[in-house]
Motif scaffolding. Sequence first.
Motif, PDB file in Angstrom:
ATOM      1  N   ASP A  47      -8.828 -47.594  29.507  1.00  0.00           N
ATOM      2  CA  ASP A  47      -9.385 -48.935  29.712  1.00  0.00           C
ATOM      3  C   ASP A  47     -10.795 -48.861  30.294  1.00  0.00           C
ATOM      4  O   ASP A  47     -11.667 -49.662  29.939  1.00  0.00           O
ATOM      5  CB  ASP A  47      -8.489 -49.746  30.649  1.00  0.00           C
ATOM      6  CG  ASP A  47      -7.165 -50.130  30.003  1.00  0.00           C
ATOM      7  OD1 ASP A  47      -7.025 -49.931  28.780  1.00  0.00           O
ATOM      8  OD2 ASP A  47      -6.275 -50.625  30.718  1.00  0.00           O
ATOM      9  N   LEU A  48     -11.025 -47.911  31.202  1.00  0.00           N
ATOM     10  CA  LEU A  48     -12.364 -47.767  31.777  1.00  0.00           C
ATOM     11  C   LEU A  48     -13.385 -47.423  30.691  1.00  0.00           C
ATOM     12  O   LEU A  48     -14.520 -47.918  30.713  1.00  0.00           O
ATOM     13  CB  LEU A  48     -12.367 -46.684  32.855  1.00  0.00           C
ATOM     14  CG  LEU A  48     -11.535 -46.943  34.119  1.00  0.00           C
ATOM     15  CD1 LEU A  48     -11.754 -45.820  35.132  1.00  0.00           C
ATOM     16  CD2 LEU A  48     -11.862 -48.289  34.743  1.00  0.00           C
ATOM     17  N   ASP A  49     -12.986 -46.580  29.754  1.00  0.00           N
ATOM     18  CA  ASP A  49     -13.887 -46.256  28.642  1.00  0.00           C
ATOM     19  C   ASP A  49     -14.218 -47.504  27.832  1.00  0.00           C
ATOM     20  O   ASP A  49     -15.367 -47.707  27.417  1.00  0.00           O
ATOM     21  CB  ASP A  49     -13.246 -45.202  27.733  1.00  0.00           C
ATOM     22  CG  ASP A  49     -13.084 -43.854  28.423  1.00  0.00           C
ATOM     23  OD1 ASP A  49     -13.856 -43.581  29.362  1.00  0.00           O
ATOM     24  OD2 ASP A  49     -12.183 -43.085  28.028  1.00  0.00           O
ATOM     25  N   LEU A  50     -13.200 -48.334  27.619  1.00  0.00           N
ATOM     26  CA  LEU A  50     -13.410 -49.575  26.868  1.00  0.00           C
ATOM     27  C   LEU A  50     -14.382 -50.496  27.597  1.00  0.00           C
ATOM     28  O   LEU A  50     -15.297 -51.071  26.986  1.00  0.00           O
ATOM     29  CB  LEU A  50     -12.067 -50.280  26.661  1.00  0.00           C
ATOM     30  CG  LEU A  50     -12.107 -51.682  26.047  1.00  0.00           C
ATOM     31  CD1 LEU A  50     -12.652 -51.624  24.633  1.00  0.00           C
ATOM     32  CD2 LEU A  50     -10.715 -52.316  26.061  1.00  0.00           C
ATOM     33  N   VAL A  51     -14.202 -50.631  28.907  1.00  0.00           N
ATOM     34  CA  VAL A  51     -15.082 -51.501  29.704  1.00  0.00           C
ATOM     35  C   VAL A  51     -16.509 -50.964  29.699  1.00  0.00           C
ATOM     36  O   VAL A  51     -17.475 -51.724  29.581  1.00  0.00           O
ATOM     37  CB  VAL A  51     -14.543 -51.625  31.142  1.00  0.00           C
ATOM     38  CG1 VAL A  51     -15.527 -52.387  32.027  1.00  0.00           C
ATOM     39  CG2 VAL A  51     -13.189 -52.329  31.139  1.00  0.00           C
ATOM     40  N   ALA A  52     -16.656 -49.653  29.818  1.00  0.00           N
ATOM     41  CA  ALA A  52     -17.993 -49.055  29.816  1.00  0.00           C
ATOM     42  C   ALA A  52     -18.711 -49.286  28.492  1.00  0.00           C
ATOM     43  O   ALA A  52     -19.941 -49.393  28.452  1.00  0.00           O
ATOM     44  CB  ALA A  52     -17.894 -47.559  30.107  1.00  0.00           C
ATOM     45  N   ASP A  53     -17.949 -49.403  27.408  1.00  0.00           N
ATOM     46  CA  ASP A  53     -18.539 -49.644  26.087  1.00  0.00           C
ATOM     47  C   ASP A  53     -18.856 -51.112  25.839  1.00  0.00           C
ATOM     48  O   ASP A  53     -19.273 -51.477  24.734  1.00  0.00           O
ATOM     49  CB  ASP A  53     -17.595 -49.141  24.990  1.00  0.00           C
ATOM     50  CG  ASP A  53     -17.523 -47.620  24.946  1.00  0.00           C
ATOM     51  OD1 ASP A  53     -18.470 -46.981  25.444  1.00  0.00           O
ATOM     52  OD2 ASP A  53     -16.527 -47.080  24.431  1.00  0.00           O
TER      53      ASP A  53
END
Length: 432
Positions: A47-53
């Motif tokens: 999820d953190l990767d998704l938010v960073a993108d």
Amino acid sequence: MDGSTTRVPRRIAAVIINSLKGGVVPRIGLPYVTVGREREIQALLHDLDLVADGGASFRFLVGRYGSGKSFLLQTIRTHAMGRGFVVADADLSPERRLQGGQGQGLATYRELVRNLSTKTRPEGGALSLVLDRWVAALREEADPEGALARQLEPVRELVCGFDFSRVLELYWHASLEGDDDRRAGVVRWLRGEFRTKTEARSELGVNACITDDTWYEYLKLFAQFLVGAGYQGLIVLVDELVNLYKIPNATSRQYNYEKILTMYNDTLQGKARHLGIIMGGTPQSIEDRRRGVFSYEALRSRLTQGRFAGAGLSDMLAPVIHLEPLTYEELLVLIEKLAEIHAGYFGYERTVTEAQLVSFLKIEFGRVGADTHLTPREVIRDFIELLDIACQNPGAGVDELLRSDAFSGAVTSPVAATAEGDVDAAYAEFTI
């Protein structure tokens, strides 16, 4: 296991030992005691990767009291700060809700902003640090005013974005002019401390203030602004959803669940960017159809587990993550780490053997109802108490303490403890 572990600084060791013995989760030092939960952590890191993108995410962590919800939330908090996110966390309470007619929603916002944390300010209170870093980065631009306009343009497009960007401009110009009073006023405004528009207008010239109805919109604005300030986004952690379950008035509960629905829809439909929200609650506070989150039909239909999950199969990509109990082996690793930290903190050579650790867990798991009711919190509390007593009373060995009635007596079965010949003949057999 070889018993080796990384040396823990005394200050961090003190926080770990005192917090865990008191039944609360330490805000620092979690990597030293984290065990298990690999699947849950990997799902949330995704999820953190998704938010960073540029995306957004929303999750519920569900588990019984003491099962490790708060620990997992704080673990993700540590990971998020390490990856360059700003993290805001708050526990709900009777005074802090998501929506309320007496400022309870705004109180939650204030708590979130008060606990704003970054990698360099993990203990919270990072709002001024974030703003000053943003100003410093702008000053290094060849055209600071142009860079300011470009950064605030996407902010203005959001709901309440005009006033939010206006306040940020005030902070920028106050920093250039050395106007500390104006900067302090902006910080107060961002913290939600202005109660009326009149007060905000007289001090800052802004015709708006953060209220019970708009505080969530300002979280979305914060997330957008933080990306322009050099961060990856904003992660919001909300624990103790059970306090919404406890609201006596059904209408008030529904208003709070409606706010959750708004957040859920915004994040999953792409209306929010660079924002991750994780909420923690007990199974009852989520799944109870009379008072819990599932009492709000729109949420129940979205969050109910599908037909294929269950029977040993779990979906870590679902919006609701149910925490499974730590295994026996994971708890063994955990208490071994605690034994090392305890010995290092109090300055003695660790004497607790692996066999004694195993005996301790056997006694803990031998208690009546341990299979379904024993939680990591209880195991940790008992183990630290055992270490404290052994440390303060050198004459009392660990084996002796484990065999004492105060500890092991609770697991003795009354039937097993009674010799067959001691049973009164009148009660040996009877017919109803």
